[in-house]
Write a protein that holds these residues in place. Structure first.
Motif, PDB file in Angstrom:
ATOM      1  N   VAL A  53       0.947  -1.255   0.140  1.00 42.34           N
ATOM      2  CA  VAL A  53       0.135   0.034   0.151  1.00 42.34           C
ATOM      3  C   VAL A  53       1.085   1.146  -0.040  1.00 42.34           C
ATOM      4  CG1 VAL A  53      -1.325   1.514   1.376  1.00 42.34           C
ATOM      5  CG2 VAL A  53      -2.151  -0.980   0.986  1.00 42.34           C
ATOM      6  N   CYS A  54       1.946   1.336   0.881  1.00 38.71           N
ATOM      7  CA  CYS A  54       2.728   2.493   1.074  1.00 38.71           C
ATOM      8  C   CYS A  54       3.659   2.683  -0.246  1.00 38.71           C
ATOM      9  CB  CYS A  54       3.570   2.427   2.288  1.00 38.71           C
ATOM     10  SG  CYS A  54       2.734   2.339   3.789  1.00 38.71           S
ATOM     11  N   GLN A  55       4.063   1.704  -0.725  1.00 44.09           N
ATOM     12  CA  GLN A  55       4.832   1.976  -2.034  1.00 44.09           C
ATOM     13  C   GLN A  55       4.096   2.299  -3.100  1.00 44.09           C
ATOM     14  OE1 GLN A  55       8.164   1.886  -2.280  1.00 44.09           O
ATOM     15  NE2 GLN A  55       7.862   2.432  -4.315  1.00 44.09           N
ATOM     16  N   SER A 106      -3.855  -2.149  -8.054  1.00 42.27           N
ATOM     17  CA  SER A 106      -2.299  -2.168  -8.274  1.00 42.27           C
ATOM     18  C   SER A 106      -1.811  -2.934  -6.851  1.00 42.27           C
ATOM     19  CB  SER A 106      -1.259  -0.959  -8.289  1.00 42.27           C
ATOM     20  OG  SER A 106      -1.763  -0.230  -9.525  1.00 42.27           O
ATOM     21  N   VAL A 107      -2.328  -2.658  -5.628  1.00 35.68           N
ATOM     22  CA  VAL A 107      -1.913  -3.457  -4.401  1.00 35.68           C
ATOM     23  C   VAL A 107      -2.057  -4.684  -4.776  1.00 35.68           C
ATOM     24  CG1 VAL A 107      -2.241  -3.509  -2.091  1.00 35.68           C
ATOM     25  CG2 VAL A 107      -1.819  -1.350  -3.047  1.00 35.68           C
ATOM     26  N   LYS A 110       0.388 -17.847   0.229  1.00 35.45           N
ATOM     27  CA  LYS A 110      -0.054 -16.853  -1.049  1.00 35.45           C
ATOM     28  C   LYS A 110      -1.062 -16.037  -0.384  1.00 35.45           C
ATOM     29  CE  LYS A 110       0.301 -17.008  -5.068  1.00 35.45           C
ATOM     30  NZ  LYS A 110       1.323 -16.211  -5.763  1.00 35.45           N
ATOM     31  N   GLN A 111      -1.342 -14.867  -0.767  1.00 37.74           N
ATOM     32  CA  GLN A 111      -2.238 -13.838  -0.149  1.00 37.74           C
ATOM     33  C   GLN A 111      -2.939 -12.852  -1.060  1.00 37.74           C
ATOM     34  OE1 GLN A 111      -0.693 -11.817   3.197  1.00 37.74           O
ATOM     35  NE2 GLN A 111      -1.736  -9.758   2.843  1.00 37.74           N
ATOM     36  N   VAL A 112      -4.374 -12.850  -0.980  1.00 36.83           N
ATOM     37  CA  VAL A 112      -4.975 -11.899  -2.014  1.00 36.83           C
ATOM     38  C   VAL A 112      -5.879 -10.889  -1.199  1.00 36.83           C
ATOM     39  CG1 VAL A 112      -6.684 -11.772  -3.779  1.00 36.83           C
ATOM     40  CG2 VAL A 112      -5.286 -13.660  -3.666  1.00 36.83           C
ATOM     41  N   PRO A 113      -5.392  -9.453  -1.300  1.00 35.90           N
ATOM     42  CA  PRO A 113      -6.248  -8.421  -0.412  1.00 35.90           C
ATOM     43  C   PRO A 113      -7.674  -8.428  -1.129  1.00 35.90           C
ATOM     44  CG  PRO A 113      -4.188  -7.734  -1.181  1.00 35.90           C
ATOM     45  CD  PRO A 113      -4.395  -9.020  -1.941  1.00 35.90           C
ATOM     46  N   GLU A 114      -8.477  -7.613  -0.220  1.00 41.50           N
ATOM     47  CA  GLU A 114      -9.969  -7.528  -0.672  1.00 41.50           C
ATOM     48  C   GLU A 114     -10.104  -6.064  -0.568  1.00 41.50           C
ATOM     49  OE1 GLU A 114     -14.534  -8.926   0.322  1.00 41.50           O
ATOM     50  OE2 GLU A 114     -12.625 -10.186   1.006  1.00 41.50           O
ATOM     51  N   ILE A 115     -10.723  -5.377  -1.465  1.00 38.79           N
ATOM     52  CA  ILE A 115     -11.053  -3.993  -1.565  1.00 38.79           C
ATOM     53  C   ILE A 115     -12.495  -3.801  -1.625  1.00 38.79           C
ATOM     54  CG2 ILE A 115     -10.637  -1.719  -2.518  1.00 38.79           C
ATOM     55  CD1 ILE A 115      -7.908  -3.486  -1.674  1.00 38.79           C
ATOM     56  N   ARG A 116     -13.354  -3.297  -0.795  1.00 38.24           N
ATOM     57  CA  ARG A 116     -14.755  -3.105  -0.561  1.00 38.24           C
ATOM     58  C   ARG A 116     -14.737  -1.451  -0.771  1.00 38.24           C
ATOM     59  NH1 ARG A 116     -15.607  -6.583   4.613  1.00 38.24           N
ATOM     60  NH2 ARG A 116     -14.694  -8.587   3.708  1.00 38.24           N
ATOM     61  N   SER A 117     -15.628  -0.979  -1.507  1.00 38.39           N
ATOM     62  CA  SER A 117     -15.628   0.683  -1.932  1.00 38.39           C
ATOM     63  C   SER A 117     -17.166   1.066  -1.879  1.00 38.39           C
ATOM     64  CB  SER A 117     -14.756   1.143  -3.053  1.00 38.39           C
ATOM     65  OG  SER A 117     -15.024   2.285  -3.329  1.00 38.39           O
TER      66      SER A 117
END
Length: 277
Positions: free
Chosen positions: A219-221, A239-240, A257-264
């Motif tokens: 996130v920061c990068q 992109s994250v 392994k890991q997959v983030p989740e985005i809710r908007s």
């Protein structure tokens, strides 16, 4: 519930206040019944640096029990005076370190809330291993007639496991990752909110004890890169998700392994810009 990558004609949120707004970090490192979450201080500092660069005032509260987390969030939803802030042992980012805050917080044109902790499905943990739901965190900042944040963008970053499952790794990697694990629930469908969670429901989230968590560091990068290009927050979090999902690591249990989740539910384009002080 996610956005498409590009909004060429979408109206942007107005970000005219200085500072732009508050960035609140809850950093739970030392748990009563677990080993310390090594690497979380690296995450907190990385978040403080990037959001300070983007014009936010940064306030951090550490090692909070579940009820204290709830009270802290309620305070920041409608901030009181400095003496109340001091009751939560808050520290403020000075540009190089966290120091005692000198004035009471005020809301600007945007709000960022970062929770770094262990977690279970739909919840984050206090250091007492009691849980606070992500839904309750976001509802604390729900839009009401008297809320200073009504109509303004609110971004929640959650670094915590959301279950105990581990996605199989495609290949092994030389990283000794730790996990942030500690009722199915989803975030409340509130307008002008973006919630970015380190991992999808039921799964673990990885944290490197030396370099910080995969999710927060990405996130920061990506904020550093994307905000310089004028990208909106939805593009940046796409992109994250892409970057984190391609990483390969190894925990004590094996490949990871890991997959983030985005809710908007953002209604406009949120474009954050560097502020040169």
């Amino acid at each position: 519930m996610s956005h498409s990558s590009h909004f060429p004609h979408q109206e942007p949120y107005k970000l005219e206040c200085k500072p732009v707004g508050l960035c609140v970090i809850i950093n739970n490192k030392n748990f009563m019944k677990k080993k310390p979450r090594e690497g979380t201080d690296k995450d907190a500092e990385s978040l403080a640096e990037v959001f300070s660069w983007l014009g936010f005032r940064i306030l951090m509260c550490e090692d909070q029990e579940s009820e204290k987390m709830k009270a802290t969030l309620q305070y920041f939803a409608s901030p009181g005076d400095l003496s109340q802030l001091q009751e939560f042992s808050a520290k403020e980012w000075s540009g190089s370190e966290f120091i005692d805050p000198q004035k009471a917080p005020e809301h600007g044109d945007a709000f960022i809330c970062c929770v770094l902790s262990h977690g279970e499905l739909g919840e984050v943990s206090g250091i007492d291993d009691k849980h606070l739901s992500i839904k309750e965190i976001t509802r604390t900042f729900r839009e009401t007639e008297d809320s200073p944040l009504t109509g303004k963008p609110k971004v929640f970053l959650i670094q915590a496991c959301q279950g105990s499952m581990t996605p199989p790794g495609v290949k092994s990697a030389e990283q000794n990752l730790q996990c942030d694990s500690s009722k199915p629930e989803t975030t409340a469908d509130l307008v002008n909110v973006l919630v970015a969670i380190a991992t999808v429901e039921d799964y673990k989230a990885g944290r490197d004890p030396y370099h910080g968590s995969w999710f927060i560091q990405s996130v920061c990068q990506k904020l550093k890169e994307g905000c310089l290009k004028g990208e909106n927050i939805s593009e940046i979090f796409t992109s994250v998700t892409d970057e984190v999902s391609k990483k390969d690591g190894r925990t004590k249990e094996g490949p990871f392994k890991q997959v983030p989740e985005i809710r908007s539910t953002l209604t406009k384009s949120l474009v954050l810009s560097p502020h040169h002080k």
